[in-house]
Design a protein around this motif. Structure first.
Motif, PDB file in Angstrom:
ATOM      1  N   HIS A  23       0.844  -1.199   0.000  1.00 12.21           N
ATOM      2  CA  HIS A  23       0.000   0.000   0.000  1.00 12.21           C
ATOM      3  C   HIS A  23       0.883   1.255   0.000  1.00 12.21           C
ATOM      4  O   HIS A  23       0.621   2.204  -0.751  1.00 12.21           O
ATOM      5  N   LYS A  24       1.919   1.241   0.827  1.00  9.35           N
ATOM      6  CA  LYS A  24       2.848   2.366   0.895  1.00  9.35           C
ATOM      7  C   LYS A  24       3.536   2.575  -0.456  1.00  9.35           C
ATOM      8  O   LYS A  24       3.714   3.704  -0.906  1.00  9.35           O
ATOM      9  N   SER A  25       3.890   1.491  -1.109  1.00  7.83           N
ATOM     10  CA  SER A  25       4.547   1.566  -2.409  1.00  7.83           C
ATOM     11  C   SER A  25       3.655   2.247  -3.446  1.00  7.83           C
ATOM     12  O   SER A  25       4.120   3.094  -4.225  1.00  7.83           O
ATOM     13  N   ARG A  26       2.388   1.898  -3.459  1.00  5.55           N
ATOM     14  CA  ARG A  26       1.454   2.531  -4.398  1.00  5.55           C
ATOM     15  C   ARG A  26       1.316   4.025  -4.114  1.00  5.55           C
ATOM     16  O   ARG A  26       1.279   4.850  -5.030  1.00  5.55           O
ATOM     17  N   LYS A  27       1.262   4.376  -2.840  1.00  8.83           N
ATOM     18  CA  LYS A  27       1.148   5.784  -2.453  1.00  8.83           C
ATOM     19  C   LYS A  27       2.392   6.556  -2.884  1.00  8.83           C
ATOM     20  O   LYS A  27       2.292   7.683  -3.391  1.00  8.83           O
ATOM     21  N   ILE A  28       3.555   5.954  -2.724  1.00  7.96           N
ATOM     22  CA  ILE A  28       4.810   6.602  -3.110  1.00  7.96           C
ATOM     23  C   ILE A  28       4.867   6.805  -4.617  1.00  7.96           C
ATOM     24  O   ILE A  28       5.279   7.866  -5.096  1.00  7.96           O
ATOM     25  N   GLU A  29       4.461   5.811  -5.381  1.00  3.82           N
ATOM     26  CA  GLU A  29       4.447   5.956  -6.834  1.00  3.82           C
ATOM     27  C   GLU A  29       3.546   7.105  -7.262  1.00  3.82           C
ATOM     28  O   GLU A  29       3.885   7.866  -8.168  1.00  3.82           O
ATOM     29  N   THR A  30       2.411   7.249  -6.604  1.00  4.62           N
ATOM     30  CA  THR A  30       1.505   8.359  -6.903  1.00  4.62           C
ATOM     31  C   THR A  30       2.176   9.697  -6.611  1.00  4.62           C
ATOM     32  O   THR A  30       2.112  10.625  -7.421  1.00  4.62           O
ATOM     33  N   LEU A  31       2.834   9.794  -5.459  1.00  2.00           N
ATOM     34  CA  LEU A  31       3.527  11.038  -5.097  1.00  2.00           C
ATOM     35  C   LEU A  31       4.656  11.350  -6.070  1.00  2.00           C
ATOM     36  O   LEU A  31       4.871  12.516  -6.435  1.00  2.00           O
ATOM     37  N   LEU A  32       5.379  10.334  -6.505  1.00  2.00           N
ATOM     38  CA  LEU A  32       6.467  10.564  -7.458  1.00  2.00           C
ATOM     39  C   LEU A  32       5.927  11.024  -8.808  1.00  2.00           C
ATOM     40  O   LEU A  32       6.527  11.890  -9.455  1.00  2.00           O
ATOM     41  N   LYS A  33       4.800  10.486  -9.223  1.00  2.00           N
ATOM     42  CA  LYS A  33       4.184  10.919 -10.477  1.00  2.00           C
ATOM     43  C   LYS A  33       3.709  12.367 -10.385  1.00  2.00           C
ATOM     44  O   LYS A  33       3.634  13.068 -11.394  1.00  2.00           O
TER      45      LYS A  33
END
Length: 136
Positions: A23-33
């Motif tokens: 879940h954290k990984s998905r959130k981080i990918e969103t923030l990086l995008k």
């Protein structure tokens, strides 16, 4: 003894830990995008010192933190906006990154290490190396 009990409790919930990391990984990918690498790093470091000795969990969490660390372009800006509560845990991950031997990872970790040491002092290094309970 208390620390040992915390590890045992976490060991029973390995799948829950992995799910939380995903879940954290998905959130981080969103923030990086969204071009928010500092927020991604803060998210990656939140709850990073897992109370588990399971290498699968630690590796999965390292991958998440590594992704955020490698996205940082403005190291000075990142260090100045990072809350002091994250200094020690970030230092631990920097040493994990240096241990990989991967040239780009080591270069980035050394850049951040220099600025973090200037900001947090040598105590940050000592605390991260001597803490045997909150391992990354």
């Amino acid at each position: 003894m208390e620390a040992e009990e915390e590890y045992l409790e976490a060991e029973e919930n390995l799948e829950a830990i992995i799910t939380r990391i995903e879940h954290k990984s998905r959130k981080i990918e969103t923030l990086l995008k969204q071009s928010k690498p500092v927020d991604a790093l803060k998210t990656a470091l939140e709850g990073s010192a897992l109370k588990t000795r399971d290498e699968r969990c630690k590796s999965a969490n390292w991958i998440v933190v590594h992704r955020a660390v490698m996205a940082i372009k403005d190291v000075d800006g990142m260090i100045s906006s990072l809350d002091p509560e994250y200094y020690d845990i970030l230092m631990k991950y920097l040493y994990r990154g240096l241990a990989t031997g991967d040239r780009p990872t080591c270069d980035q970790c050394l850049r951040i290490h220099e600025k973090l040491t200037e900001k947090a002092g040598l105590g940050c290094i000592l605390r991260s190396l001597s803490d045997t309970v909150n391992t990354v």
